[in-house]
Write a protein that holds these residues in place. Structure first.
Motif, mmCIF file in Angstrom:
data_model
loop_
_atom_site.group_PDB
_atom_site.id
_atom_site.type_symbol
_atom_site.label_atom_id
_atom_site.label_comp_id
_atom_site.label_asym_id
_atom_site.label_seq_id
_atom_site.Cartn_x
_atom_site.Cartn_y
_atom_site.Cartn_z
ATOM 1 N N LEU A 10 6.512 141.903 35.542
ATOM 2 C CA LEU A 10 5.469 142.051 36.468
ATOM 3 C C LEU A 10 4.152 142.220 35.396
ATOM 4 C CD1 LEU A 10 4.104 142.146 39.324
ATOM 5 C CD2 LEU A 10 4.767 144.616 39.197
ATOM 6 N N VAL A 11 3.285 141.241 35.673
ATOM 7 C CA VAL A 11 2.144 141.444 34.923
ATOM 8 C C VAL A 11 0.981 141.669 36.000
ATOM 9 C CG1 VAL A 11 0.499 140.449 33.352
ATOM 10 C CG2 VAL A 11 2.838 140.033 32.983
ATOM 11 N N LEU A 12 0.297 142.682 35.799
ATOM 12 C CA LEU A 12 -1.086 142.988 36.890
ATOM 13 C C LEU A 12 -2.466 142.932 36.123
ATOM 14 C CD1 LEU A 12 0.704 145.946 38.900
ATOM 15 C CD2 LEU A 12 0.448 143.650 39.389
ATOM 16 N N GLY A 13 -3.160 141.885 36.666
ATOM 17 C CA GLY A 13 -4.468 142.169 36.041
ATOM 18 C C GLY A 13 -5.522 142.599 36.838
ATOM 19 N N LEU A 14 -6.021 143.862 36.535
ATOM 20 C CA LEU A 14 -6.896 144.552 37.607
ATOM 21 C C LEU A 14 -8.361 144.368 37.231
ATOM 22 C CD1 LEU A 14 -4.896 147.821 37.460
ATOM 23 C CD2 LEU A 14 -4.578 145.784 38.862
ATOM 24 N N GLY A 15 -9.126 143.783 38.294
ATOM 25 C CA GLY A 15 -10.448 143.537 38.038
ATOM 26 C C GLY A 15 -11.217 143.769 39.400
ATOM 27 N N GLU A 16 -12.614 143.553 39.307
ATOM 28 C CA GLU A 16 -13.546 143.802 40.407
ATOM 29 C C GLU A 16 -14.313 142.451 40.333
ATOM 30 O OE1 GLU A 16 -16.784 147.041 38.939
ATOM 31 O OE2 GLU A 16 -14.650 147.839 39.611
ATOM 32 N N GLY A 17 -15.085 142.322 41.490
ATOM 33 C CA GLY A 17 -16.171 141.315 41.503
ATOM 34 C C GLY A 17 -15.618 140.005 41.773
ATOM 35 N N LEU A 18 -16.143 138.892 41.244
ATOM 36 C CA LEU A 18 -15.515 137.608 41.678
ATOM 37 C C LEU A 18 -14.052 137.592 41.125
ATOM 38 C CD1 LEU A 18 -18.609 135.716 40.597
ATOM 39 C CD2 LEU A 18 -18.077 136.192 42.912
ATOM 40 N N ALA A 19 -13.347 136.538 42.094
ATOM 41 C CA ALA A 19 -12.002 136.539 41.727
ATOM 42 C C ALA A 19 -11.818 135.592 40.380
ATOM 43 C CB ALA A 19 -11.092 135.740 42.836
ATOM 44 N N ALA A 20 -10.871 135.691 39.384
ATOM 45 C CA ALA A 20 -10.632 135.170 38.444
ATOM 46 C C ALA A 20 -9.018 134.651 38.527
ATOM 47 C CB ALA A 20 -10.498 136.040 36.984
ATOM 48 N N ASP A 21 -8.839 133.509 37.988
ATOM 49 C CA ASP A 21 -7.555 132.735 37.779
ATOM 50 C C ASP A 21 -6.867 132.584 39.293
ATOM 51 O OD1 ASP A 21 -7.550 132.911 34.777
ATOM 52 O OD2 ASP A 21 -6.852 134.992 34.831
ATOM 53 N N LEU A 22 -7.384 132.073 40.198
ATOM 54 C CA LEU A 22 -6.978 131.888 41.304
ATOM 55 C C LEU A 22 -5.898 130.549 41.207
ATOM 56 C CD1 LEU A 22 -9.743 132.205 43.873
ATOM 57 C CD2 LEU A 22 -7.837 133.737 43.347
ATOM 58 N N ALA A 23 -6.243 129.640 40.191
ATOM 59 C CA ALA A 23 -5.384 128.417 40.030
ATOM 60 C C ALA A 23 -4.125 128.931 39.038
ATOM 61 C CB ALA A 23 -5.924 127.279 39.276
ATOM 62 N N LEU A 24 -3.106 128.209 39.205
ATOM 63 C CA LEU A 24 -1.761 128.451 38.402
ATOM 64 C C LEU A 24 -1.962 128.332 36.912
ATOM 65 C CD1 LEU A 24 0.764 126.907 40.791
ATOM 66 C CD2 LEU A 24 0.519 129.340 40.208
#
Length: 83
Positions: A10-24
């Protein structure tokens, strides 16, 4: 239950602001699930989650580009729960 054998993460990329990597991601052969992490009301992007098979945690971490996230966590995972 998917393919047997191999390590799953399970890989969790945590961020804030504009969404990143919405495409596969382009390499989907070992991808089990992928999608955004959203706030409770669904209005705020909090990060990205990926479930995948990989030979080791470092390879799993590379599924998400580090320059787009404040932090990336990698957890051992199996169907039904984290290990």
């Amino acid at each position: 239950m998917g393919r047997s054998g191999g390590n799953r993460y399970l890989v969790l990329g945590l961020g804030e602001g504009l969404a990143a990597d919405l495409a596969l991601p382009p390499d989907q052969d070992e991808l089990i699930a992928y999608g955004p992490l959203l706030s409770d009301n669904g209005d705020t992007w909090l990060g990205t989650a990926a479930l995948l098979r990989a030979p080791n945690p470092d390879t799993a971490r590379a599924a998400l580009p580090p320059d787009r996230y404040a932090d990336i966590e990698v957890h051992d995972w199996e169907f039904g729960r984290r290990r």
